[in-house]
Design a protein around this motif. Structure first.
Motif, mmCIF file in Angstrom:
data_model
loop_
_atom_site.group_PDB
_atom_site.id
_atom_site.type_symbol
_atom_site.label_atom_id
_atom_site.label_comp_id
_atom_site.label_asym_id
_atom_site.label_seq_id
_atom_site.Cartn_x
_atom_site.Cartn_y
_atom_site.Cartn_z
ATOM 1 N N THR A 187 -3.155 0.589 -3.665
ATOM 2 C CA THR A 187 -2.104 1.320 -4.360
ATOM 3 C C THR A 187 -2.381 1.322 -5.862
ATOM 4 O O THR A 187 -2.914 0.351 -6.398
ATOM 5 C CB THR A 187 -0.730 0.657 -4.093
ATOM 6 O OG1 THR A 187 -0.512 0.578 -2.689
ATOM 7 C CG2 THR A 187 0.405 1.446 -4.727
ATOM 8 N N GLU A 208 1.955 -1.947 2.104
ATOM 9 C CA GLU A 208 2.764 -1.223 1.129
ATOM 10 C C GLU A 208 4.079 -1.930 0.867
ATOM 11 O O GLU A 208 4.661 -1.809 -0.210
ATOM 12 C CB GLU A 208 3.038 0.195 1.637
ATOM 13 C CG GLU A 208 1.799 1.078 1.586
ATOM 14 C CD GLU A 208 2.059 2.477 2.138
ATOM 15 O OE1 GLU A 208 3.220 2.838 2.381
ATOM 16 O OE2 GLU A 208 1.072 3.205 2.325
ATOM 17 N N GLY A 237 -3.192 -0.683 2.543
ATOM 18 C CA GLY A 237 -4.101 0.135 1.757
ATOM 19 C C GLY A 237 -4.057 -0.296 0.308
ATOM 20 O O GLY A 237 -3.387 -1.268 -0.044
ATOM 21 N N LYS A 256 -0.293 5.980 -3.573
ATOM 22 C CA LYS A 256 -1.217 5.517 -2.554
ATOM 23 C C LYS A 256 -2.640 5.967 -2.899
ATOM 24 O O LYS A 256 -2.829 7.041 -3.473
ATOM 25 C CB LYS A 256 -0.790 6.171 -1.231
ATOM 26 C CG LYS A 256 -1.375 5.604 0.015
ATOM 27 C CD LYS A 256 -0.947 6.448 1.229
ATOM 28 C CE LYS A 256 0.434 6.115 1.744
ATOM 29 N NZ LYS A 256 0.681 6.577 3.123
ATOM 30 N N ARG A 300 2.161 0.359 6.211
ATOM 31 C CA ARG A 300 0.748 0.631 6.022
ATOM 32 C C ARG A 300 0.033 -0.402 5.173
ATOM 33 O O ARG A 300 0.641 -1.007 4.304
ATOM 34 C CB ARG A 300 0.565 1.995 5.330
ATOM 35 C CG ARG A 300 1.068 3.121 6.157
ATOM 36 C CD ARG A 300 0.497 3.004 7.533
ATOM 37 N NE ARG A 300 1.121 3.885 8.467
ATOM 38 C CZ ARG A 300 0.659 5.085 8.737
ATOM 39 N NH1 ARG A 300 -0.387 5.538 8.118
ATOM 40 N NH2 ARG A 300 1.257 5.810 9.644
ATOM 41 N N SER A 336 8.740 3.166 6.347
ATOM 42 C CA SER A 336 7.701 3.148 5.323
ATOM 43 C C SER A 336 7.403 1.691 4.986
ATOM 44 O O SER A 336 8.201 0.795 5.228
ATOM 45 C CB SER A 336 8.145 3.917 4.085
ATOM 46 O OG SER A 336 9.285 3.318 3.555
ATOM 47 N N CYS A 357 -1.136 11.321 -4.673
ATOM 48 C CA CYS A 357 -2.016 10.238 -4.238
ATOM 49 C C CYS A 357 -3.291 10.247 -5.078
ATOM 50 O O CYS A 357 -3.662 11.275 -5.644
ATOM 51 C CB CYS A 357 -2.438 10.435 -2.770
ATOM 52 S SG CYS A 357 -1.108 10.257 -1.588
#
Lengths: 436, 436
Positions: free
Chosen positions: A355, A408, A353, A432, A351, A348, A273
C-alpha cells in the motif's frame, strides 16, 4: 437475403447521430456481415428541431418514444436516451414486453436494472445487448461473455473511465496539479462541465458492476462497489509514484473470494491505484480504456481501445445490432438470469498487498514519530518512506510511504489510530499497489 | 436443457489434453454458458499407448481418425492434429461433408485451405471455427468477426509469434545476441528444436493471412505474404533502436490500398520493425501476442494475451465449442465465402514512412561516403546516422541510419545500388519504423 432488421432509435445525441452515420457509411459491409439489411424505420428524441447534421427525413418521427415499442414495423429498439430510470427505463421495459429486442448504451440503467431487464428479455425470448455500455468501442462484453466463455474468470480489472485516465496521465506528463488539469480537460472536451460521475468513479463503478456480473455469473450489485475518485491525487503523489517505479491510474477491480462460510463473496472496488511501470495498464494514456480479465485457462487477456466518443460507441451499438440480425440471442449476462449467483460483498481489508500512504502533516517536530508509531502499533511494516524537504505555502509537509506486503486491515487500523491526530492536516490518501 | 453437444476429438498432444482437462475442470460453467452439456464421445491420436496424464477410458477410441467424421453420435469434430494437409485436412473435409461442425486450431490448414473448407461448411450448413488458430487464447477472430463487425477495418497488425517476441524482448533485456538467446529459449521450452517456422515468420504469416481474410473480407492469400524473420537482428540493432526511442518487434501487418486500377490491393508483411516506445506493442514482452485492428468507427482496438500454450489454446477451442453449442453458426470469414473479394497483392515499395537501415561494412576509408552517395542517388533523406566506433573481431563495422519519411521504393533502390559493393560484408538489414 433475409428480411431487413427494422430498428427504432431513441435518443439522437452524439451517439445516436453516430449510429445513423455508421449505418449510412458502412451500409454494404454491415449488410454483408449481418446477412440482411439494417434499416432504421423510426427515430425519437426530446427535441425534433435541433440540427444534428444528419438528415432525419427518411425515418418516421415519434414524439412519444415509448410508442416506438408498440410499432408493428420494429424488430429492435436502440435506447440511447441515458439515465438509469425515467424515459429510458420505461422504453426498455415496454420494448421487451412488446417482444422487441433491446440494444442499449446505458450503463447506469443496466447497472441498476439489468437483472430485471435480463429476466424480462429471457421470458420474452428477445435479446438484451449492452456492449456499448462498457468501455465504448472495445468488445469486452463479448470478449468475456463469449471469447473467454470457457474460463472461470478469476479477476477483472481495468481503466474504465477515459476522463479520469486523461487527467491522471496528463498530470503525469505535465507535472500539473489536479484542478488545473481538470480545467484544461473541460476546455478540451475531455471532461464534462459537471465531471463528478467521471472523477469520483461512479461511471467506472457502473461499468465494473456490469463486467462483474458477466464475468463471474453474479447478480449485478452496483450498490456494493467501494468507490473513491481521483480528486485527492496530487502532482506530488504522481512524482513519488514515478520515483518508486509506478504510475497512478483509476482502477476498477472485481474478484471473487471464498468468504468465512466458504460461500464466494464479491469484491468490487474503484480506486486510484499505483500500477507498476511493467504492467500493461501503466502504458494506457489519454482517454483510452483497457480491461484485463484473468481466466483460469486463458491466463491474462487485455482488451484496449477508445472508451467513449460517438464513433467507438456507435461501433459497439451496431455490433450488437449485427448480432441481433444474425439471430444470436443468448443470455445477456452469459448464463440465464435465474442462474446468476447472489453474492455477498467481500469485507474490505481482507486482502494482502503493498500500500502507498501519503500524509499531509504540519511542519513540526515529532510528526514522523507519531506516524511511524501508529504503523508499528497496527503491525504495518514500512518498506520506504519519503518526507518532502520543504513545506509548501500552507506550512504543510507531505510524507509518503510504501508498506511491505501485509493485510489491508492493518493499514486501515493505522489510519484509524491517526484519525484524531492534530499533526495531520487532512485524512491520508491510501492507494493499493497493483501486482505486476 | 437441450441435448448434449457430442464431440469427437482428434489429436491428443498438449492442446488436446488441455481441452479434456478444461472440459473436466470447468464443466459446470461451460454447461451453464452453453445451455447444454459438452460431451466428448470419441478420441483419436497417432499413439494410443502414450501416457498423457489424463484418463481416456470414458471416450471411444478410434484408430482411424477420419472414421470419427462418420460416427452418428458426433455433432462436432475438433481437429488438433496439425499440418496443413495430410490427416488433418482429410478429417476436416470428411467431417464437413458428413454434416459435422468443425473446430480447429490448425493455422497452416486454414491459411492454405480455409477458403475451400469455408465454402464446404456453408454448403453443408455447419460451423467452421478456428479461434485457436490465431493468437492462442486471445479472442481476436471473434473480436474482428463480431466485436468490430460494424467497422471497415483499415489496418490489422501485431505481434503474432510468441517465440520470436520472447527472443527479441529477451535480447532487449539481457543485451545478448540472437543465437545464444535462441539456445536459451530452446532450453526453456519457448522455442522448438527446429524453430524455423517461428523465427522466420512463417507461423506469423499463417496467422496474418487468416486475420486479413476475416478483417477485410478478402480471399485468404498466404502465398503473397512478404515474410522475413528475426535471425539477422543483432544485439547492436536493439541497442541502436533503444537509443533512438524504439524497440524491435516481429510485426505482422495487413492493410488495403487502392491500386493503380482503383481496385483495392492487399498488403501483407511479416517483418522485424522498429516500434516507438510510446506504442502499445512496444510493451508486449515475452511470449505474449497482441493484435491491433484499426476500425473506421471504433478507432484502434488492441487484443493482447497468451499466444500459445495448452491452457490458452484450449480456452479458444472450447470458446468455439460453446458458440457451436449455442447454435451460433455464421460465415467463417465474417461474410459468406462467395462474397470474399480476391485482391491482388500490393506492390511493395509504395508506402511512405521512416526506415532503419543497418550496414555491416569493412573498416576502411570511403565506406561511409559510398553509402551516403547511394542514399543521395536514390533520393533517400537521412535523419540520423550512427557508425560504431570500433570494429568487431572480424574487422567489421556497423553503420546504422534512420531515414526521413519517404517512399520505401527509394530505400530499395539505395540497397540495390549498393548490392555489388565490396565495402558491405553482408546485405543490409532494413526495418520499417512503425508510426505511433
Amino acid at each position: 437475403m433475409a428480411q431487413p432488421l427494422r430498428i427504432a432509435l431513441a435518443g439522437l445525441g452524439t451517439v445516436g447521430a453516430g449510429v445513423i452515420r455508421l449505418l449510412e457509411s458502412n451500409r454494404d459491409l454491415v449488410s454483408a456481415r449481418s446477412g440482411r439489411e439494417l434499416e432504421i424505420v423510426s427515430v425519437s428524441a426530446r427535441d425534433r428541431s435541433r440540427d444534428r447534421g444528419i438528415d432525419l427525413s427518411p425515418y418516421a418521427w415519434e414524439d412519444d418514444m415509448t410508442a416506438m415499442a408498440a410499432r408493428d414495423d420494429v424488430d429492435v429498439v436502440v435506447e440511447l436516451v441515458g439515465g438509469s430510470d425515467g424515459p429510458a427505463l420505461a422504453l426498455a421495459r415496454n420494448a421487451i414486453d412488446a417482444g422487441k429486442n433491446l440494444v442499449t448504451a446505458n450503463k447506469a440503467m443496466i447497472a441498476h436494472h439489468g437483472m430485471e431487464l435480463a429476466s424480462a428479455a429471457e421470458s420474452a425470448g428477445v435479446s438484451l445487448k449492452f456492449e456499448a455500455a462498457v468501455a465504448g468501442g472495445i468488445p469486452v462484453i463479448k470478449g468475456l461473455r463469449e471469447g473467454a466463455a470457457a474460463n472461470a474468470i478469476e479477476q477483472i480489472y481495468g481503466i474504465l473511465n477515459g476522463t479520469a485516465n486523461y487527467i491522471l496521465s496528463t498530470m503525469e506528463a505535465t507535472g500539473a496539479d489536479f484542478s488545473s488539469t481538470l480545467k484544461d480537460a473541460q476546455e478540451l472536451g475531455y471532461a464534462e462541465a459537471d465531471p463528478t460521475f467521471d472523477i469520483e468513479g461512479v461511471d467506472a463503478a457502473h461499468k465494473l458492476a456490469i463486467l462483474a456480473a458477466v464475468g463471474f455469473g453474479a447478480h449485478i450489485d452496483f450498490d456494493s462497489v467501494d468507490c473513491e475518485g481521483i480528486s485527492r491525487v496530487r502532482a506530488a503523489d504522481i512524482a513519488q509514484a514515478d520515483a518508486l517505479g509506478y504510475v497512478i491510474r483509476l482502477i476498477g477491480m472485481a474478484d471473487i473470494e471464498m468468504g468465512d462460510a466458504a460461500a464466494p463473496v464479491l469484491l468490487q472496488q474503484v480506486k486510484p491505484c499505483l500500477v507498476p511501470k511493467g504492467h500493461p495498464l501503466a502504458h494506457v494514456t489519454g482517454a483510452t480504456n483497457a480491461v484485463v480479465a484473468e481466466g483460469n485457462f486463458a491466463g491474462r487477456l487485455l482488451f484496449q481501445g477508445a472508451g467513449a466518443g460517438d464513433g467507438p460507441t456507435a461501433s459497439a451499438v451496431v455490433a450488437d445490432l449485427i448480432d441481433v440480425a444474425r439471430g444470436e440471442i443468448g443470455a445477456p449476462f452469459s448464463v440465464p438470469s435465474g442462474e446468476l449467483v447472489a453474492m455477498q460483498p467481500a469485507e474490505s481489508g481482507g486482502r494482502v498487498g503493498q500500500t502507498y500512504l501519503r500524509f499531509t502533516v504540519t511542519d513540526k517536530p515529532g510528526v514522523l514519530a507519531e506516524i511511524t508509531a501508529a504503523m508499528r502499533d497496527a503491525d504495518v511494516s514500512i518498506e520506504s518512506l519519503i518526507q518532502q524537504g520543504r513545506a509548501n505555502d500552507g506550512g504543510e509537509v507531505l510524507v509518503a510511504m510504501v508498506t511491505h506486503d501485509g493485510p489491508e486491515s492493518g493499514v486501515s487500523k493505522a489510519v484509524e489510530l491517526l484519525s484524531g491526530s492534530e499533526s495531520l492536516t487532512a485524512p491520508p490518501l491510501v492507494m493499493k499497489i497493483l501486482e505486476e
